[in-house]
Design an enzyme around this catalytic site. Structure first.
Site, PDB file in Angstrom:
ATOM      1  N   LEU A  29       0.825  -1.209   0.000  1.00  0.00           N
ATOM      2  CA  LEU A  29       0.000   0.000   0.000  1.00  0.00           C
ATOM      3  C   LEU A  29       0.864   1.265   0.000  1.00  0.00           C
ATOM      4  CD1 LEU A  29      -2.590  -0.959   2.794  1.00  0.00           C
ATOM      5  CD2 LEU A  29      -2.988  -0.976   0.313  1.00  0.00           C
ATOM      6  N   SER A  30       0.275   2.355  -0.449  1.00  0.00           N
ATOM      7  CA  SER A  30       0.910   3.655  -0.257  1.00  0.00           C
ATOM      8  C   SER A  30       1.104   3.859   1.248  1.00  0.00           C
ATOM      9  CB  SER A  30       0.006   4.751  -0.826  1.00  0.00           C
ATOM     10  OG  SER A  30       0.566   6.031  -0.604  1.00  0.00           O
ATOM     11  N   SER A  81       3.117   2.102   3.108  1.00  0.00           N
ATOM     12  CA  SER A  81       3.524   0.866   3.794  1.00  0.00           C
ATOM     13  C   SER A  81       5.020   0.859   4.103  1.00  0.00           C
ATOM     14  CB  SER A  81       3.155  -0.362   2.946  1.00  0.00           C
ATOM     15  OG  SER A  81       3.828  -0.325   1.703  1.00  0.00           O
ATOM     16  N   SER A 123       9.451   2.551  -0.250  1.00  0.00           N
ATOM     17  CA  SER A 123      10.615   3.372  -0.615  1.00  0.00           C
ATOM     18  C   SER A 123      11.593   3.497   0.541  1.00  0.00           C
ATOM     19  CB  SER A 123      10.162   4.769  -1.056  1.00  0.00           C
ATOM     20  OG  SER A 123       9.560   4.710  -2.329  1.00  0.00           O
ATOM     21  N   SER A 168       1.999  -1.434  -7.200  1.00  0.00           N
ATOM     22  CA  SER A 168       1.783  -2.604  -8.062  1.00  0.00           C
ATOM     23  C   SER A 168       0.751  -3.556  -7.454  1.00  0.00           C
ATOM     24  CB  SER A 168       3.110  -3.317  -8.335  1.00  0.00           C
ATOM     25  OG  SER A 168       3.843  -3.581  -7.152  1.00  0.00           O
TER      26      SER A 168
END
Lengths: 204, 204
Positions: free
Chosen positions: B37-38, B40, B43, B110
């Site tokens: 998830l965004s 999570s 990066s 993704s």
């Protein structure tokens, strides 16, 4: 275990930047763009450059029709818009390799000045090295390593660069090779000399 | 000067292969695919992995929204077909980095299993390492580092993964992180341990 904050590790320290990789490699990243007719010797010279740089411990990546047209750009044909998109994507991939400290050697006919200039513009000054792999059409056609000129002359391949589609020669390439008068090794050495002069690889 | 033929240099010797670069680097190339998830932590963990590997002399390249959406994929939007093409191209670029001996760390939401499986299929067995960066939606939404969940809840961003679009969790990822219970460093070490176990980087 200790956290980043506890170890007083700042975010700035964590993120790896291009210069960190370049220091590790002892050379800069850059795009070396080989342009010229089919059969002019682009891939051959790129292969020699890669071999010679490899022997100096330099990290290279060769992008050419074999690994791009069958992969990333397998959705593109050869119509003008597709050719432009083909070169746009290749330029962007080159920029990525440059940004991670790899000398990327791109060998594509890339016949249009505008497309090559767009690829140059997305990178910083000094990161893009245009190599004009120049051979007279008659020489390239005589070599005809893939039998493409024969098919183009027979009309089996339409819009073939040099025969039925234009090739726009670079006006101010960083390197201008004459592969009808030079061996591949001589051509490769000329490219590497330019990379040394531009401070991309250490002089030897 | 001597030509390649005179020096008895065969074409096989000239062409640099992946294993030549891997021998130079003392590690293999591979794609490490971070999905989740965004918010999570994809990066963040990728940055830590890159830093820790860099300190071991390992060559890495991080691909994420910042350097892909603004470059190679700047022609794509967020409709389903565009999302699939976005992931397809990223997978192909990852494969290129792998083929030149670089460990590429790909950090993208993704959300679809099929898209990730396609990216896996184009690479050889053992070259693709899927890392599920798992955090409960509530935790990711609380972090909301880019303020995107707030916009998604307000209906300003349509089709936002986890809110108004599905996230399909990996069924058999090589690594399953729980970033609500691990520090970024702990997560990064777990990834690196897997790379060691798979023979991608030397064990320490």
């Amino acid at each position: 275990m200790t956290t980043a904050a506890e170890r007083n590790l700042t975010w700035h320290d964590v993120v790896i930047k291009r210069k960190d990789i370049e220091e590790l490699n002892s050379h800069r990243g850059a795009t070396v763009w080989f342009t010229g007719l089919s059969g002019s010797g682009k891939s051959t010279v790129a292969d020699y450059v890669a071999r010679m740089l490899h022997e100096r411990g330099v990290r290279t990546a060769i992008l050419d029709g074999d690994n791009i047209r069958q992969g990333l750009n397998n959705d593109l044909g050869f119509a003008p818009a597709d050719r432009t998109e083909n070169i746009r994507r290749i330029g962007e991939v080159g920029k990525l390799f440059t940004s991670f400290g790899t000398i990327n050697l791109l060998a594509f006919i890339s016949p249009y000045i505008a497309d090559r200039d767009n690829a140059r513009k997305i990178q910083a000054d000094g990161d893009f090295v245009e190599v004009y792999v120049d051979a007279p059409l008659a020489v390239a056609e005589e070599r005809d390593p893939k039998g493409l000129y024969k098919k183009a002359r027979a009309g089996i391949i339409p819009s073939f660069t040099g025969i039925s589609a234009p090739y726009e020669a670079p006006e101010k390439p960083e390197v201008h090779l004459h592969t009808d008068k030079q061996t591949p090794e001589e051509s490769a050495l000329e490219v590497i000399k330019k990379l040394e002069d531009m401070g991309i690889v250490p002089a030897q």
